[in-house]
Design an enzyme around this catalytic site. Structure first.
Site, PDB file in Angstrom:
ATOM      1  N   HIS A 151       0.800  -1.233   0.000  1.00  0.00           N
ATOM      2  CA  HIS A 151       0.000   0.000   0.000  1.00  0.00           C
ATOM      3  C   HIS A 151       0.832   1.282   0.000  1.00  0.00           C
ATOM      4  CE1 HIS A 151      -3.405  -2.509   0.299  1.00  0.00           C
ATOM      5  NE2 HIS A 151      -3.445  -2.667   1.589  1.00  0.00           N
ATOM      6  N   HIS A 221      -9.192   1.915   0.687  1.00  0.00           N
ATOM      7  CA  HIS A 221      -9.088   0.746   1.561  1.00  0.00           C
ATOM      8  C   HIS A 221     -10.092   0.892   2.712  1.00  0.00           C
ATOM      9  CE1 HIS A 221      -7.424  -2.423   4.076  1.00  0.00           C
ATOM     10  NE2 HIS A 221      -6.610  -2.779   3.079  1.00  0.00           N
ATOM     11  N   GLU A 365     -11.627  -3.925  -2.360  1.00  0.00           N
ATOM     12  CA  GLU A 365     -10.804  -2.912  -3.003  1.00  0.00           C
ATOM     13  C   GLU A 365     -10.721  -3.135  -4.518  1.00  0.00           C
ATOM     14  OE1 GLU A 365      -6.969  -2.950  -0.659  1.00  0.00           O
ATOM     15  OE2 GLU A 365      -8.131  -4.559   0.282  1.00  0.00           O
TER      16      GLU A 365
END
Length: 400
Positions: A151, A221, A365
């Site tokens: 991420h 997210h 996601e």
């Protein structure tokens, strides 16, 4: 004589019909006008929520005529809350998170932010572009969480203050990720727009440009739990993903490169299935989802949409039979990462002082495939100068 009288009679009848027609027309317009009465616009407001390095952090509130309310922040692009009604008209929050700005500043678990530059994992935090190898920061995998990047790295987009503004009843946030940030090449100018429509659709639109080739894979997210205010775990909620394949992973949750059919496996969500129905099945990939050495197992995988062509399509949905809440996910992305809250253990305290227990939320996601920069047969995620990265996802809420 007869002709003149007849002409007068015809004229009188015609005039009467014309007047009658006008009356009928006028009567017909009344409900038509009512049907087109002006609907109150989407309202958007902002309040100061905190401060970072002398700069204000804002919390923006979007609300439609149905009462649906969404709050987002320019800190990390966090979606802080989504309030929608159950079948009895009771409005409750259907996402996980916290009550205060300071908790979001210290968030450990990606509870609602924009993640990137590359959402999901990049193996060994490395990739090559035009013969040049780039080393990223590493924050995931192994006992010291220092093998892969997850991420966006140690201080990804979720740990940055974006510039926010209200534009045309929408919230727009902008951030310039400078060349070398977290190891990525190029200056990447990013714009994310949050909007709400009158049909309870919450849309997140993404746009980016760069001055040097760089991987880009942005997503939100957010953890969902349609029970409302985190009343129950998600195992009884029904998930549908219109996908015939997944990308299986290794023990560090990096795709192996294979594309595996979901038919006959616990990963088959082509028809709505309760999240908990097969989550304890003795399946090697389910074990990988919790980490091969972990007592936890579950879903943390990438599903490949069967009917992807880059256009906006409904590709997944979530339904809570108890509350009646239903959420569809309409997206332009080719895949969906579904994480079933495998590591939630009550150690994190969420909204209202409630501990976030095991599987009290799931992340859905829409994105490109994990580790795409290192997998040439995966859809391309490299953005070049002169190109515009542009994609969007709509989370639409209804009742059933």
């Amino acid at each position: 004589m007869f002709t003149t009288t007849w002409k007068k009679t015809v004229w009188i009848i015609a005039l009467g019909l014309a007047l009658s027609g006008c009356q009928l027309f006028n009567h017909a317009r009344v409900p038509h006008e009512k049907a087109h009465e002006k609907v109150p616009p989407i309202t958007v407001s902002q309040q100061k929520w905190g401060e970072v390095d002398g700069q204000a952090v804002y919390l923006y509130t979007l609300k439609n005529a149905q009462g649906m309310t969404v709050k987002v922040s320019n800190w990390g692009g966090y979606v802080q809350s989504i309030l929608v009604p159950d079948r009895h008209g009771k409005f409750e929050d259907v996402i996980l998170g916290y009550d205060t700005w300071q908790e979001y500043y210290n968030d450990c678990c990606y509870s609602g932010p924009i993640v990137g530059r590359f959402g999901n994992r990049i193996a060994k935090g490395q990739f090559e572009i035009d013969g040049v190898t780039y080393q990223l920061t590493t924050n995931n995998g192994g006992p010291n969480n220092n093998i892969n990047q997850l991420h966006g790295g140690l201080k990804g987009l979720h740990k940055r203050l974006w510039q926010g503004q209200i534009v045309d009843n929408k919230v727009e946030i902008n951030y310039l990720s400078i060349d070398g940030e977290e190891g990525y090449p190029g200056n990447l100018a990013i714009k994310v727009t949050f909007s709400l429509d009158q049909n309870n659709g919450f849309k997140i639109s993404y746009q980016a440009t760069t001055d040097k080739k760089t991987p880009v894979n942005l997503t939100s997210h957010t953890y969902f739990n349609l029970s409302g205010n985190m009343q129950r775990d998600v195992e009884g909620q029904k998930l549908q993903i219109i996908a015939e394949q997944i990308t299986p992973v290794d023990h560090l949750l990096i795709p192996t490169g294979a594309l595996v059919p979901v038919a006959g496996t616990p990963f088959d969500f082509r028809q709505p299935m309760k999240i908990g129905e097969k989550i304890r099945t003795h399946d090697q990939q389910l074990k990988m989802g919790g980490g091969v050495d972990s007592v936890f197992g579950g879903y943390d995988h990438n599903w490949l949409f069967s009917d992807y062509d880059g256009s906006m399509k409904v590709q997944a949905s979530l339904y809570d039979p108890v509350s009646g809440r239903h959420m569809s996910i309409e997206t332009q992305e080719p895949a969906l990462q579904f994480y079933a809250g495998n590591f939630m253990d009550g150690s994190v305290i969420g909204k209202g002082g409630k501990p976030v227990e095991h599987r009290y939320g799931i992340a859905l996601e829409p994105q490109h495939y994990p580790d795409s920069p290192n997998q040439p047969h995966f859809p391309n995620t490299i953005l070049a100068p002169g190109e515009v990265y542009q994609t969007a996802t709509i989370y639409r809420f209804s009742l059933r």
